[in-house]
Design a protein around this motif. Sequence first.
Motif, PDB file in Angstrom:
ATOM      1  N   THR A 188       0.818  -1.225   0.000  1.00  0.00           N
ATOM      2  CA  THR A 188       0.000   0.000   0.000  1.00  0.00           C
ATOM      3  C   THR A 188       0.847   1.268   0.000  1.00  0.00           C
ATOM      4  N   CYS A 211       2.660   4.514  -1.203  1.00  0.00           N
ATOM      5  CA  CYS A 211       2.315   5.449  -2.276  1.00  0.00           C
ATOM      6  C   CYS A 211       3.415   5.489  -3.347  1.00  0.00           C
ATOM      7  N   ARG A 225     -11.410  -0.755  -1.038  1.00  0.00           N
ATOM      8  CA  ARG A 225     -11.181  -1.781  -0.024  1.00  0.00           C
ATOM      9  C   ARG A 225     -12.330  -1.882   0.984  1.00  0.00           C
ATOM     10  N   TRP A 264      -4.338   6.507  -1.260  1.00  0.00           N
ATOM     11  CA  TRP A 264      -3.818   5.425  -2.095  1.00  0.00           C
ATOM     12  C   TRP A 264      -4.067   4.067  -1.429  1.00  0.00           C
ATOM     13  N   ALA A 265      -3.917   4.003  -0.103  1.00  0.00           N
ATOM     14  CA  ALA A 265      -4.059   2.732   0.607  1.00  0.00           C
ATOM     15  C   ALA A 265      -5.500   2.238   0.652  1.00  0.00           C
ATOM     16  N   GLU A 266      -6.479   3.101   0.322  1.00  0.00           N
ATOM     17  CA  GLU A 266      -7.887   2.710   0.413  1.00  0.00           C
ATOM     18  C   GLU A 266      -8.411   2.033  -0.844  1.00  0.00           C
ATOM     19  N   SER A 304      -7.369  -1.000  -4.022  1.00  0.00           N
ATOM     20  CA  SER A 304      -6.487  -2.100  -4.409  1.00  0.00           C
ATOM     21  C   SER A 304      -6.556  -2.287  -5.915  1.00  0.00           C
TER      22      SER A 304
END
Length: 412
Positions: A39, A41, A105, A150-152, A154
């Motif tokens: 995850t 960035c 996600r 970005w991490a939210e 996939s």
Amino acid sequence: MSTVTRAYVSRLAGLPVFDPNGDRVGRLRDVVVALRVGTACPRALGLVVEVVARRRIFVPMGRVTSIDPGAVVLGSGTLNLKRFEQRRGETLVLGELLDRSVTIRESGRPATVVDAGLEQLRTGDWEITRLAVQEPGRIGRRGQLHQLTWAEVSGLALPETGQGTETLLATYRELNAADLAHALQDLPIKRRHEVAEALSDQRLADVLGELPETEQITILGTLEEARAADVLEEMDPDDAADLLAELSNVDRNRLLELMEPGEAEPVRQLLKYSEDTAGGIMTSEPVILTPDATIAEALARVREPELTPALASQVYVCRPPSATPTGRYLGLAHIQRLLREPPSTLVSGVLDDLEPLRPEAPLTEVTRYFATYNLVAAPVVDEQGRLVGAVSVDDVLDHLLPEDWRERARRG
């Protein structure tokens, strides 16, 4: 105009790009990023800028001083005009990232990337930290739009398995140049060359500067000559001169001919000096200002991220021209003095008239000079009174230590 720390890439497309003198060099057409594993960035590597005759070139992100609502400003007017060619491990935000299918996600719902937020970190690096994604809508209607980190989402990260060079590069992405150089030396020869081929010109140039000379020559020899010339252009002129000095005259001259004339000339000048003199270990690109420059301008110049701490410690004031060899050298100003004076004060009013080094000064004299005046950088001036370069303390140490000191450090 106010400088922004976050901007959405679709709004940057077509912005004019200016050099430090305010001259327009082209228009921004895309942003090049490196995707990572998990995850994390993506880090922005540079910009694709369209210059004359619709030629698209690559500008490293380290040369970007600011991104304003109406323009992009560069910290250096020197550009590599070689046509941009996308390398392995590189992704174009506008050309490849937008319109990609992802999964949200939290909800598990599909969505499409419609924009990407480019943000500058405290370190000066730029990353894609946010995405604008849109869910599918009913017929005739648009789906819901989300602003997510970005991490939210996939579906965009690199896979964590496999022997692809992209995954290996992502693993090394956070390493500084010296640590990456050590890591490369621990790889099998075939793998080492694959990674070197996949690195950007700037990144490979930084890594080569941290490798023993034999390794530098070996890796440079695995590259196509045109690519090798591009990498040499990205190296500091003194490092490029040291590397070329180890090659045969035929190979050296051929690579110099392939380099851009403006990049090759400083290297040619350095090759004229013996390697154990001030001229042989100096860099020809210190921070040079004219007498009418203000302290505010000087402080802006030393903030450029591509400068080493030693070279950023002082500025050199000379009559035009400002490229080495300059007009008459007038003196230097230390950054501590600049920080104590009003920003509107002229740099020429706070100069230190310290006697400069001569290009032919032997290494022993250079060492005594640094010890006597407690300096981390020193000017080098020729018989005509022109600044031809500056010696930094790291250059001195590099020549004082045993030739195999990098290899010893790696083993240690």
